[in-house]
Design a protein around this motif. Structure first.
Motif, mmCIF file in Angstrom:
data_model
loop_
_atom_site.group_PDB
_atom_site.id
_atom_site.type_symbol
_atom_site.label_atom_id
_atom_site.label_comp_id
_atom_site.label_asym_id
_atom_site.label_seq_id
_atom_site.Cartn_x
_atom_site.Cartn_y
_atom_site.Cartn_z
ATOM 1 N N ALA A 63 0.847 -1.190 0.000
ATOM 2 C CA ALA A 63 0.000 0.000 0.000
ATOM 3 C C ALA A 63 0.884 1.241 0.000
ATOM 4 C CB ALA A 63 -0.902 0.003 1.227
ATOM 5 N N ALA A 64 0.459 2.264 -0.739
ATOM 6 C CA ALA A 64 1.289 3.460 -0.872
ATOM 7 C C ALA A 64 0.427 4.693 -1.079
ATOM 8 C CB ALA A 64 2.264 3.290 -2.042
ATOM 9 N N ASP A 65 1.054 5.851 -0.858
ATOM 10 C CA ASP A 65 0.444 7.156 -1.160
ATOM 11 C C ASP A 65 1.213 7.780 -2.310
ATOM 12 O OD1 ASP A 65 -1.671 7.623 0.871
ATOM 13 O OD2 ASP A 65 -0.009 7.375 2.278
ATOM 14 N N LEU A 66 0.482 8.137 -3.362
ATOM 15 C CA LEU A 66 1.083 8.757 -4.540
ATOM 16 C C LEU A 66 0.809 10.258 -4.509
ATOM 17 C CD1 LEU A 66 2.484 8.355 -7.338
ATOM 18 C CD2 LEU A 66 0.178 8.124 -8.305
ATOM 19 N N TYR A 67 1.876 11.047 -4.609
ATOM 20 C CA TYR A 67 1.769 12.507 -4.607
ATOM 21 C C TYR A 67 2.281 13.053 -5.941
ATOM 22 C CZ TYR A 67 1.391 11.922 0.489
ATOM 23 O OH TYR A 67 1.011 11.547 1.768
ATOM 24 N N ARG A 68 1.519 14.005 -6.513
ATOM 25 C CA ARG A 68 1.917 14.661 -7.764
ATOM 26 C C ARG A 68 1.747 16.175 -7.620
ATOM 27 N NH1 ARG A 68 -1.278 10.328 -10.671
ATOM 28 N NH2 ARG A 68 0.105 9.294 -12.177
ATOM 29 N N PRO A 69 2.631 16.952 -8.236
ATOM 30 C CA PRO A 69 2.433 18.413 -8.245
ATOM 31 C C PRO A 69 1.150 18.753 -9.010
ATOM 32 C CG PRO A 69 4.652 17.815 -8.976
ATOM 33 C CD PRO A 69 3.861 16.550 -8.935
ATOM 34 N N LYS A 70 0.393 19.694 -8.514
ATOM 35 C CA LYS A 70 -0.856 20.067 -9.201
ATOM 36 C C LYS A 70 -0.584 20.735 -10.541
ATOM 37 C CE LYS A 70 -4.346 20.263 -5.615
ATOM 38 N NZ LYS A 70 -5.380 21.092 -4.928
ATOM 39 N N GLY A 77 8.173 19.528 -7.283
ATOM 40 C CA GLY A 77 8.190 19.103 -8.677
ATOM 41 C C GLY A 77 8.394 17.633 -8.945
ATOM 42 N N PHE A 78 8.473 16.796 -7.913
ATOM 43 C CA PHE A 78 8.654 15.359 -8.108
ATOM 44 C C PHE A 78 7.317 14.625 -8.028
ATOM 45 C CE2 PHE A 78 12.741 16.779 -6.493
ATOM 46 C CZ PHE A 78 13.664 16.052 -7.249
ATOM 47 N N VAL A 79 7.221 13.518 -8.763
ATOM 48 C CA VAL A 79 6.176 12.536 -8.495
ATOM 49 C C VAL A 79 6.743 11.630 -7.407
ATOM 50 C CG1 VAL A 79 4.854 10.594 -9.392
ATOM 51 C CG2 VAL A 79 5.221 12.618 -10.813
ATOM 52 N N THR A 80 6.053 11.486 -6.293
ATOM 53 C CA THR A 80 6.606 10.735 -5.168
ATOM 54 C C THR A 80 5.658 9.630 -4.739
ATOM 55 O OG1 THR A 80 5.674 12.291 -3.565
ATOM 56 C CG2 THR A 80 7.923 12.717 -4.325
#
Length: 403
Positions: free
Chosen positions: A132-139, A174-177
């Motif tokens: 399981a993970a959380d995906l973060y992207r810059p808007k 600025g990263f996809v994390t």
């Protein structure tokens, strides 16, 4: 006796088995050596052998039919159990492949950022465990492919704590994390729960790279890994064998193999190390006899009398008055509202008592030189850093003069 001129000596074949089986006392040697009689006996032997082969073929055909019918009957009778077993292997009851239920609400220990998009995701590692993970992207990411970072840690924490905060902050830059829970912990799958493994945790970083590398907005040639505290060793180890990881970083790095097998600051004596190994072996006997997995300290302490101290929680309910500064720092985060999370081993539980065994057996980062095998890479990086530092210093001096 002289052989007839027309007689030839050849290597016996299957056709001669009947002739060679005739007892020597049954016929005179002259009769046996007569060419005509030899040909006659050979021909008669061939006919009899042909008859035997035909009988054998019919018998084998009948046996094969019986055997085939028996197998068909067995398969018919065994179909239901086999199908049941196959279904069980892929059913939700299988601990490694069970369906994971992710928390729908924001349950992090930090506020949700307004500059990033967030969603919860799952993926599998090569052992079949669902992570399981959380995906973060810059808007405001536009249409360009972005660099990506996979993160995990600290050892015993969950993605709702430190790793998630790092991931969200880096996404704002600025990263996809992707912040994930390692196998057997948090919302990720895997049984037995609360087991730590240097191999599994290292593989989890590569599995996270698998996931982000398949995203349409990620540049596969710009994927990095970040390990925090006790997961730093796993991130470095993953980078030694996975060339898709183009950059690796650590924060508050802890080498768990060394820390667990040699204690904090290599504090174990050789005799203490052997005591811990013997304790782990006896604990495995106890677990095997009971069919359960006891919990305990992953870094096994000793009391003043040289005896092993056992416990069922990583951190105490209350902080002792004379607590060690390191213990106090951990307590101040994991056991207070600042960083407490119910799924965190550090906050509310402990690792399995036999967890240290694999860390005694497998040191991490043994091939650390493979991260950058060409020394020229180090030289180039050092030159660039120095040049950047010089330019920065020059700008600062110029700015001071202008003031």
């Amino acid at each position: 006796m002289k052989l007839p001129s027309r007689a030839t000596v050849t290597k016996p074949s299957s056709s001669f088995r009947f002739l060679l089986a005739i007892p020597a006392s049954s016929y005179s040697s002259a009769w046996l050596l007569d060419p005509f009689r030899i040909h006659y006996l050979v021909a008669r032997g061939r006919r009899r052998q042909t008859c035997r082969q035909e009988r054998r073929r019919k018998h084998m055909t009948t046996s094969n039919l019986s055997r085939r019918r028996t197998l068909q009957a067995g398969l018919a009778l065994g179909t239901a159990p086999l199908v049941t077993a196959a279904a069980a292997a892929t059913s939700p009851q299988n601990p490694s492949n069970r369906k994971i239920t992710l928390a729908a609400r924001w349950d992090k220990t930090f506020p949700q950022g307004k500059q990033v998009d967030h969603r919860k995701v799952t993926f599998r590692n090569r052992f079949g465990i669902t992570l399981a993970a959380d995906l973060y992207r810059p808007k405001n990411r536009g249409g360009d492919k972005l660099p990506a970072l996979v993160l995990s840690g600290p050892f015993g924490a969950v993605k709702e704590q430190v790793a998630g905060l790092y991931a969200q902050t880096l996404a704002e830059r600025g990263f996809v994390t992707l912040a994930f829970d390692p196998s057997f912990t948090g919302e990720s799958g895997g049984e037995v729960r609360n087991v730590a493994s240097p191999e599994f945790f290292t593989e989890d970083f590569s599995a996270a790279v698998d996931y982000v590398g398949l995203l349409a907005d990620v540049d596969r040639n710009s994927i990095g890994a970040m390990g925090i505290c006790g997961l730093s060793g796993m991130a470095l180890t993953a980078a030694t064998g996975d060339s898709r990881i183009k950059a690796v970083a650590t924060s508050s790095m802890y080498d768990m193999s060394r820390s667990i097998s040699r204690s904090y600051k290599d504090g174990y004596t050789k005799e203490q190390r052997q005591k811990v190994i013997d304790y782990l072996g006896q604990q495995r006997w106890a677990d095997a006899a009971k069919g359960t997995h006891a919990v305990g300290y992953h870094e096994v302490p000793f009391d003043r009398n040289g005896q092993i101290v056992k416990g069922t929680r990583v951190l105490p309910e209350k902080l002792p008055a004379d607590a060690d500064p390191v213990l106090a720092a951990f307590f101040d985060y994991y056991r207070t509202p600042r960083g407490f999370h119910a799924r965190s081993i550090n906050s509310a539980a402990a690792w399995t008592a036999t967890t240290p065994m694999s860390f005694f057996e497998f040191p991490m980062a043994a091939n650390i030189d493979m991260i950058a095998p060409d020394r020229s890479c180090w030289c180039m990086a050092r030159t660039r850093i120095r040049a950047t530092t010089r330019r920065t210093c020059t700008r600062r001096r110029a700015a001071r003069r202008s003031w």
